[in-house]
Design a protein around this motif. Sequence first.
Motif, mmCIF file in Angstrom:
data_model
loop_
_atom_site.group_PDB
_atom_site.id
_atom_site.type_symbol
_atom_site.label_atom_id
_atom_site.label_comp_id
_atom_site.label_asym_id
_atom_site.label_seq_id
_atom_site.Cartn_x
_atom_site.Cartn_y
_atom_site.Cartn_z
ATOM 1 N N VAL A 26 0.912 -1.095 -0.068
ATOM 2 C CA VAL A 26 -0.670 0.108 0.167
ATOM 3 C C VAL A 26 0.588 0.749 -0.121
ATOM 4 N N THR A 27 1.902 1.180 0.758
ATOM 5 C CA THR A 27 3.175 2.388 0.535
ATOM 6 C C THR A 27 3.178 2.726 -0.234
ATOM 7 N N TYR A 28 3.836 1.581 -1.004
ATOM 8 C CA TYR A 28 4.662 1.872 -2.768
ATOM 9 C C TYR A 28 3.422 2.433 -3.744
ATOM 10 N N LEU A 29 2.421 2.019 -3.813
ATOM 11 C CA LEU A 29 1.507 2.472 -4.307
ATOM 12 C C LEU A 29 1.144 4.137 -4.176
ATOM 13 N N ARG A 30 1.684 4.347 -3.059
ATOM 14 C CA ARG A 30 0.489 6.051 -2.554
ATOM 15 C C ARG A 30 2.415 6.127 -1.632
ATOM 16 N N PRO A 31 3.241 6.054 -2.034
ATOM 17 C CA PRO A 31 4.710 6.745 -0.822
ATOM 18 C C PRO A 31 4.558 7.680 -0.203
ATOM 19 N N MET A 32 5.205 7.064 1.239
ATOM 20 C CA MET A 32 4.115 8.343 2.406
ATOM 21 C C MET A 32 5.568 9.321 2.006
ATOM 22 N N ALA A 33 5.076 10.426 3.521
ATOM 23 C CA ALA A 33 5.851 11.637 3.708
ATOM 24 C C ALA A 33 7.786 11.605 4.205
ATOM 25 N N ILE A 34 8.467 12.497 4.426
ATOM 26 C CA ILE A 34 9.558 11.767 4.523
ATOM 27 C C ILE A 34 10.005 13.314 5.574
ATOM 28 N N PHE A 35 10.735 12.071 6.586
ATOM 29 C CA PHE A 35 11.562 13.518 7.604
ATOM 30 C C PHE A 35 12.170 14.563 7.046
ATOM 31 N N PRO A 36 12.664 15.426 8.325
ATOM 32 C CA PRO A 36 13.967 16.321 7.402
ATOM 33 C C PRO A 36 15.589 15.708 6.851
ATOM 34 N N ASP A 37 15.707 15.217 8.141
ATOM 35 C CA ASP A 37 17.090 14.058 8.045
ATOM 36 C C ASP A 37 17.181 13.519 6.476
ATOM 37 N N PRO A 38 16.890 12.200 6.333
ATOM 38 C CA PRO A 38 16.910 11.690 5.076
ATOM 39 C C PRO A 38 16.438 12.588 4.025
ATOM 40 N N SER A 39 16.055 14.033 4.045
ATOM 41 C CA SER A 39 15.363 14.564 2.924
ATOM 42 C C SER A 39 17.117 15.086 2.173
ATOM 43 N N TRP A 40 17.692 15.208 3.570
ATOM 44 C CA TRP A 40 18.955 15.719 2.985
ATOM 45 C C TRP A 40 19.882 14.526 2.534
ATOM 46 N N SER A 399 -3.552 4.985 10.067
ATOM 47 C CA SER A 399 -4.748 5.299 8.899
ATOM 48 C C SER A 399 -5.098 6.569 8.475
ATOM 49 N N THR A 400 -5.538 7.171 9.079
ATOM 50 C CA THR A 400 -5.267 8.542 9.200
ATOM 51 C C THR A 400 -4.175 9.686 8.551
ATOM 52 N N GLY A 401 -2.281 8.766 9.181
ATOM 53 C CA GLY A 401 -1.823 9.589 8.137
ATOM 54 C C GLY A 401 -1.911 9.332 6.661
ATOM 55 N N TYR A 402 -2.054 7.763 6.532
ATOM 56 C CA TYR A 402 -2.553 7.278 5.141
ATOM 57 C C TYR A 402 -3.360 8.414 4.338
ATOM 58 N N ARG A 403 -4.655 8.464 4.637
ATOM 59 C CA ARG A 403 -5.795 9.002 4.198
ATOM 60 C C ARG A 403 -4.605 10.602 3.599
ATOM 61 N N VAL A 404 -4.272 11.385 4.647
ATOM 62 C CA VAL A 404 -4.174 12.649 4.332
ATOM 63 C C VAL A 404 -3.027 12.069 3.342
ATOM 64 N N ASN A 405 -1.997 11.468 3.807
ATOM 65 C CA ASN A 405 -1.234 11.641 2.658
ATOM 66 C C ASN A 405 -1.940 11.780 0.769
ATOM 67 N N ARG A 406 -2.478 10.460 1.273
ATOM 68 C CA ARG A 406 -3.260 10.135 -0.053
ATOM 69 C C ARG A 406 -4.140 11.375 -0.756
ATOM 70 N N ASP A 407 -4.368 11.876 0.131
ATOM 71 C CA ASP A 407 -6.081 12.629 -0.234
ATOM 72 C C ASP A 407 -5.746 13.907 -0.193
ATOM 73 N N GLU A 408 -5.084 14.777 0.874
ATOM 74 C CA GLU A 408 -4.174 16.418 1.184
ATOM 75 C C GLU A 408 -3.671 16.875 0.777
ATOM 76 N N ASN A 409 -1.837 16.050 1.098
ATOM 77 C CA ASN A 409 -0.473 16.736 0.440
ATOM 78 C C ASN A 409 -0.686 16.261 -1.196
ATOM 79 N N SER A 410 0.295 16.693 -1.243
ATOM 80 C CA SER A 410 0.451 16.923 -2.768
ATOM 81 C C SER A 410 1.267 15.344 -3.321
#
Length: 524
Positions: A26-40, A399-410
């Motif tokens: 499920v996460t592969y199909l709609r990947p997660m957000a990311i913390f700042p540390d791995p962003s660098w 479940s809330t985080g997945y929904r927000v990542n899928r529907d509300e974030n870009s």
Amino acid sequence: MTLTEKQLPRIVLTLLILLTLIAGIVTYLRPMAIFPDPSWGFQVMKAMEHGHGFNMKVVPDQQDINENYAEFLSWWSPGQYLVPYVFRTLFHLNIGQASAVTILVCEILGLLGFYSFFRKAGFSRNISAISIAFIASQLFYVSPYVFYNGGEVLLFGFMGWFLYGCLSFSKANDWRLLLFILLSGLMGFCCKSSFMWMFGAALCFLWINISLPEKKPVKWIVNGIWLGIPAVAAVAVIYLGYLSRGLTPASGNNPLKLLWETFGYPLASPLLSGFSIDELTLGLLYHPDGPMFSYAVSVLIIVLLAALSVAIFIAILKKVPYQSYKTLLTVFYVAAVLFFGYSYLKQLAISYEGRHFRIIGLIFIPGVIYLVSRLKIGYRVLFGLLWAGLLIASLKYVSTGYRVNRDENSHGVSGITQQFLDQKSLNTLINLDRTHTNAIFVFTSPDLGLEVEHNRYITIDPVPVDLKYSLMDNLHCGHGGPLYIFLPADCEGKRAETILKCFEDYHNFKETKITGDYIMYSAD
């Protein structure tokens, strides 16, 4: 052994791996957000993909942004981007998909590794299976499916097997042990730089555990020398090849500061980290999204948790019969208290977060489950209710985080879910990137730079509401082509003006309100 005792671990392991596979897909199909540390780290990965050297972060030079500046990124360990880089290269995945695969692999490795470690430590199959089920019910276990946390999930996948290895040797002069120390030191650091204190604790445990049967002090010394040779070699490689090439959280010389939480927080770490209390309270002392309690109440909670953690620790030493486990638990707990207590006393750049102590909580868990299994039925029911509450909180979070990542974030070209630009603003960024080759984009969050493929970008510090801002740290001189600065709409006014001053050679900025939430300042 009854049939139930044979079947329960298999059922638990099978069910947990199946659920983890489903969550991973499920996460592969709609990947997660990311913390700042791995962003660098991913910024480094992108530089390497463009032909720059290993672990080099390449950005516009602050002295003249028309030129580039290369910096060795030693603050964080490289595994947080190297492991996804492997999957990205092998299977041609975007960053989000590669991170999702990394999470899936590490979560499964972690479950199997800690089950094997608990069994090796002496716990029964049932206690070991229940322990990993308890681990999988925790907020810290499901959080990577909402936010990729880099080294945290990598270390979870590695540490169970590492501790299993620590319990597998009985002679110091075994060449396999020497190779294990050398390779595990390098691999553990690659996962997360904080592994170094765990590495030291593990070496101390190995020395004590192997030497205990010896009556002659000279044998203890000889064993220490044998173990020290590969340990020194591993640390030398890590220091000379990585840590010495840049700044680390241990850099700096600050005055001493002794507070209740300086040693109280490390003492409370078994419950803070093993029962997700720090995450459930939104961070008792470190709370970027705002505190749940006042500082005084948070400190009182920490002191109480510290007392309870020490009481549980003493009970484990008295009741659990497995000596190697108790020795390992003692060494790691004492090492954590001393290392982090000293770090907090010195005010090093290490935050008061339960995640730094995760391994302490994980080692404590089978001991706690063992104690609970020998309590009266009423107390076991209470523990079951506590467990159910933790599970419900974890399911609600994911479940809330997945929904927000899928529907509300870009979502953009990186595959990572973006929190700090809405879809229209992100589309504007992507279109500008595709139509320019000499532009510079400016963000206040490191993950947004992952959406830039054809131009350069700068990540600067956000301006706080009180306008206390280090202009010199963020000042960029020179002119390097069109400049596009993306900011939240609530920065409009003095905060935005402060950021525009960071680019003193650009004038006549044009303000564009992309949406009600985000604005862009541009200058040619």
